[in-house]
Design an enzyme around this catalytic site. Structure first.
Site, PDB file in Angstrom:
ATOM      1  N   LYS A   1       0.800  -1.273  -0.119  1.00  0.00           N
ATOM      2  CA  LYS A   1      -0.138   0.060   0.029  1.00  0.00           C
ATOM      3  C   LYS A   1       0.778   1.125   0.077  1.00  0.00           C
ATOM      4  O   LYS A   1       1.662   1.479   0.938  1.00  0.00           O
ATOM      5  CB  LYS A   1      -0.787   0.005   1.221  1.00  0.00           C
ATOM      6  CG  LYS A   1      -2.154   0.601   1.164  1.00  0.00           C
ATOM      7  CD  LYS A   1      -2.990   0.315   2.395  1.00  0.00           C
ATOM      8  CE  LYS A   1      -4.103   1.104   2.419  1.00  0.00           C
ATOM      9  NZ  LYS A   1      -4.936   0.771   3.774  1.00  0.00           N
TER      10      LYS A   1
HETATM   11  O1  G3P Z   1      -7.975   2.009   5.288  1.00  0.00           O
HETATM   12  C1  G3P Z   1      -8.129   3.307   5.687  1.00  0.00           C
HETATM   13  C2  G3P Z   1      -9.428   3.995   5.665  1.00  0.00           C
HETATM   14  O2  G3P Z   1     -10.460   2.977   5.843  1.00  0.00           O
HETATM   15  C3  G3P Z   1      -9.655   4.780   6.916  1.00  0.00           C
HETATM   16  O3  G3P Z   1     -10.957   5.184   7.226  1.00  0.00           O
HETATM   17  O4  G3P Z   1     -12.655   5.882   8.944  1.00  0.00           O
HETATM   18  O5  G3P Z   1     -10.254   6.455   9.369  1.00  0.00           O
HETATM   19  O6  G3P Z   1     -11.368   7.441   7.161  1.00  0.00           O
HETATM   20  P1  G3P Z   1     -11.357   6.251   8.250  1.00  0.00           P
END
Ligand code: G3P
Length: 214
Positions: free
Chosen positions: A83
């Protein structure tokens, strides 16, 4: 549509895997920090549970550092996907790793041209962050639709992986718009089979049955 779980928590991964519908896992530095465990060790543990793609995010910000980290992580297991951030350095690293046969997941994608560029560089996955776009008063789903359209226009094989999913409506909208994959936190996955009328219906069927047959 493929379903990944967005966590570095092994117990959640095992529980989601046991459902029989889990296709992969995504992790990131924030998620591994929450677990307080060595990143490489946890990735190896995850790959023993899940056969599908497991995303390992690099910490480096420059192309050379990303390549060194990515090549190291890729040795952990065959299903590791590297990633990388959707930056210029990330784009270069994406192209180099793709040329070596190492799959990449281009993360932190917030506009459609990032997705076009990483697809041209041979990315396996692109991760548009829906929730974080909604957070700033825009509509994350528009980005998924734009990327879908661009990839379809040109037959680009990079998979659209909807990330930053916060609730079931995000998942439904992604499925309607045609995201190839969604990566979802465990607490959201747990809501996908819920409906109060299902519960009420079960109770009524059982009550009727008991009334008739004891
Ligand atoms: O994989 C990263 C992503 O899903 C982050 O999610 O909720 O921290 O914006 P969030």
């Amino acid at each position: 549509m493929e379903l990944y779980i967005d966590t570095a928590n092994l117990d959640e991964i095992k529980q989601a895997h046991d459902l029989g519908v889990l296709d992969g896992v995504t992790t990131n530095p924030s998620l591994i920090a929450k677990e307080g465990i060595d990143y490489g060790k946890r990735l190896a543990e995850i790959c023993q549970v899940v056969d599908g793609p497991v995303s390992a995010e690099v910490i480096a910000l420059d192309t050379a550092g990303m390549l060194a980290e990515g090549r190291e992580r890729a040795k952990i297991a065959e299903n590791i996907v590297i990633k990388l951030p959707s930056t210029v350095d990330g784009l270069r690293a994406c192209k180099a790793l793709a040329d070596e046969g190492i799959r990449t997941n281009m993360t932190l994608c917030f506009q459609p041209l990032q997705a076009l560029m990483v697809a041209k560089a041979g990315a396996f996955l692109v991760s548009p962050f829906i929730g974080r776009i909604d957070d700033i008063g825009l509509d994350g789903m528009d980005l998924i639709a734009q990327i879908r359209q661009i990839y379809d226009n040109y037959g680009l094989p990079t998979k659209v992986l909807a990330a930053s999913i916060r609730h079931p409506k995000h998942m439904l909208d992604c499925a309607m718009v045609g995201a190839d994959v969604a990566t979802v936190p465990f607490n959201v996955i747990q809501q996908f089979m819920n409906h109060p009328l299902t519960d009420i219906g079960i109770d009524k069927f059982l009550a009727d049955y008991k009334k008739a047959f004891g």
